[in-house]
Design an enzyme around this catalytic site. Structure first.
Site, PDB file in Angstrom:
ATOM      1  N   LEU A   1       8.208   3.763 -11.901  1.00  0.00           N
ATOM      2  CA  LEU A   1       7.496   2.993 -10.737  1.00  0.00           C
ATOM      3  C   LEU A   1       5.904   4.169 -10.927  1.00  0.00           C
ATOM      4  O   LEU A   1       5.447   4.017 -12.370  1.00  0.00           O
ATOM      5  CB  LEU A   1       7.573   4.745 -10.339  1.00  0.00           C
ATOM      6  CG  LEU A   1       8.886   4.749  -9.404  1.00  0.00           C
ATOM      7  CD1 LEU A   1       8.469   6.562  -8.887  1.00  0.00           C
ATOM      8  CD2 LEU A   1       8.777   3.617  -8.401  1.00  0.00           C
TER       9      LEU A   1
ATOM     10  N   GLY B   1       1.306   0.381  -8.014  1.00  0.00           N
ATOM     11  CA  GLY B   1       1.935  -0.825  -6.326  1.00  0.00           C
ATOM     12  C   GLY B   1       2.844   0.107  -5.916  1.00  0.00           C
ATOM     13  O   GLY B   1       2.981  -0.249  -4.306  1.00  0.00           O
ATOM     14  N   HIS B   2       3.913   0.842  -6.081  1.00  0.00           N
ATOM     15  CA  HIS B   2       5.628   1.496  -5.555  1.00  0.00           C
ATOM     16  C   HIS B   2       4.140   2.609  -4.293  1.00  0.00           C
ATOM     17  O   HIS B   2       4.775   3.015  -3.490  1.00  0.00           O
ATOM     18  CB  HIS B   2       6.293   2.188  -6.955  1.00  0.00           C
ATOM     19  CG  HIS B   2       6.814   1.545  -7.517  1.00  0.00           C
ATOM     20  ND1 HIS B   2       6.851   1.344  -8.738  1.00  0.00           N
ATOM     21  CD2 HIS B   2       7.958   0.291  -7.656  1.00  0.00           C
ATOM     22  CE1 HIS B   2       7.508   0.336  -9.246  1.00  0.00           C
ATOM     23  NE2 HIS B   2       8.116  -0.331  -8.092  1.00  0.00           N
TER      24      HIS B   2
HETATM   25  P1  AMP Z   1      10.864  -3.296  -7.638  1.00  0.00           P
HETATM   26  O1  AMP Z   1      10.635  -1.658  -8.113  1.00  0.00           O
HETATM   27  O2  AMP Z   1      10.212  -4.007  -9.099  1.00  0.00           O
HETATM   28  O3  AMP Z   1      12.326  -4.114  -7.112  1.00  0.00           O
HETATM   29  O4  AMP Z   1       9.126  -3.491  -7.106  1.00  0.00           O
HETATM   30  C1  AMP Z   1       9.929  -2.286  -5.601  1.00  0.00           C
HETATM   31  C2  AMP Z   1       8.560  -2.632  -4.180  1.00  0.00           C
HETATM   32  O5  AMP Z   1       7.413  -2.332  -5.172  1.00  0.00           O
HETATM   33  C3  AMP Z   1       8.853  -3.436  -3.966  1.00  0.00           C
HETATM   34  O6  AMP Z   1       9.151  -3.944  -2.390  1.00  0.00           O
HETATM   35  C4  AMP Z   1       7.884  -4.098  -4.819  1.00  0.00           C
HETATM   36  O7  AMP Z   1       7.316  -5.576  -4.247  1.00  0.00           O
HETATM   37  C5  AMP Z   1       6.833  -3.340  -4.410  1.00  0.00           C
HETATM   38  N1  AMP Z   1       6.119  -3.750  -5.751  1.00  0.00           N
HETATM   39  C6  AMP Z   1       5.992  -4.141  -7.132  1.00  0.00           C
HETATM   40  N2  AMP Z   1       5.445  -3.971  -7.844  1.00  0.00           N
HETATM   41  C7  AMP Z   1       3.595  -4.268  -7.386  1.00  0.00           C
HETATM   42  C8  AMP Z   1       2.506  -4.181  -7.003  1.00  0.00           C
HETATM   43  N3  AMP Z   1       2.034  -4.628  -7.973  1.00  0.00           N
HETATM   44  N4  AMP Z   1       1.856  -4.677  -5.520  1.00  0.00           N
HETATM   45  C9  AMP Z   1       2.625  -3.943  -4.314  1.00  0.00           C
HETATM   46  N5  AMP Z   1       3.955  -3.266  -4.231  1.00  0.00           N
HETATM   47  C10 AMP Z   1       4.626  -3.512  -5.780  1.00  0.00           C
END
Ligand code: AMP
Length: 279
Positions: free
Chosen positions: A32, A35-36
């Protein structure tokens, strides 16, 4: 609280719903970052209870992709969730989610043939399947997705609409480092020099937006300028796509308009990165 089995998660969700509590859900693959965290904060504001799932979903990775080396650190993730005030972390095993003989998938017949879908065949089939399963287990009122994965956000919104699911999909803003790099768990793969080159994605996007705001609407010119910027960085190995699309249906544009999305995907060293910006 950490929940590792599907049955317990279902029971907890059912109980919460019976009590009239609203459930906000943030699906993630863990490792995490801010963004998360921004998604968790959104969910906390709008719901009584926030559930975060951590599951590196094998069905959304291609054969030659990074499933095995995808970064993982459950202890650190749990600490972050606790600090943010997440109520439940759902962390199921692959064996539970896809037991032997598993054979049902969710397939979309539009939107997934382009952008990331064109370069990652089967990726969105895996994403839609796991998100559907997670929705059935967590039973959220609202689910939060980052616009960092813009195509994923649009595709999930469409699935929910097409399948009449009673879940509100909320798209949250893309979060960047101070220098512009879009936050991603995969940034961990980058060496110092590669990280410099990774900045080319956001630099190209910012430049295109600036040119658009000065009056340039010719998509081929905007794309050309972006490609020039990206190619000037030594570790940008392959530009998979630079596209300017309609924000709803992801159709490519010839003339850019306010609200359109510019999306890029490129390999920096051996790491595949994506980024986008809204005009
Ligand atoms: P992931 O763990 O990469 O599958 O991402 C999980 C959630 O976090 C997804 O909805 C992604 O779009 C969101 N996410 C990942 N990176 C970012 C970021 N830099 N800004 C906003 N949301 C993000």
């Amino acid at each position: 609280m950490l929940i590792t089995d599907i049955k317990s998660m279902k029971e907890i969700s059912e109980k919460l719903r019976k009590e009239g509590k609203s459930i906000g859900f943030v699906p993630t693959m863990g490792y995490l970052h801010e963004g998360h965290i921004s998604l968790m904060e959104c969910s906390k504001k709008e719901n009584d209870i926030t559930v975060v799932s951590i599951f590196v979903n094998p069905t959304q990775f291609g054969k030659n992709e990074d499933l095995d080396k995808y970064p993982r650190d459950l202890e650190r993730d749990l600490k972050i969730c606790k600090e943010v005030g997440v109520n439940y972390v759902f962390y199921p095993s692959v064996e539970q989610m896809y037991p032997a003989g598993y054979s049902t998938y969710v397939i979309m017949e539009s939107l997934v043939d382009r952008l990331c879908g064109a370069f990652r065949p089967g990726h969105f089939k895996g994403v839609l399947t796991v998100v559907n399963k997670l929705f059935n287990i967590v039973k959220p009122d609202r689910a939060y997705f980052g616009k960092k994965d813009y195509q994923q956000y649009v595709v999930i919104k469409k699935m929910v609409k097409d399948l009449n699911m009673d879940i509100q999909i909320i798209g949250c803003p893309l979060i960047r480092e101070k220098d512009g790099l879009a936050l991603s768990s995969r940034n961990k793969y980058l060496s110092k020099e590669e990280r410099e080159s990774a900045l080319s994605l956001s630099k190209a996007l910012f430049k295109a937006k600036q040119l658009f705001e000065k009056g340039e609407t010719d998509v081929s010119k905007l794309k050309e300028e972006m490609e020039k910027i990206m190619r000037s960085y030594p570790h940008v190995k392959e530009i998979q796509y630079i596209e300017i699309v309609n924000p709803e249906n992801l159709e490519p544009k010839e003339k850019a308009e306010k609200g359109d999305i510019i999306l890029v995907a490129a390999f920096v060293g051996s790491t595949r990165l994506i980024d986008n910006i809204q005009l």
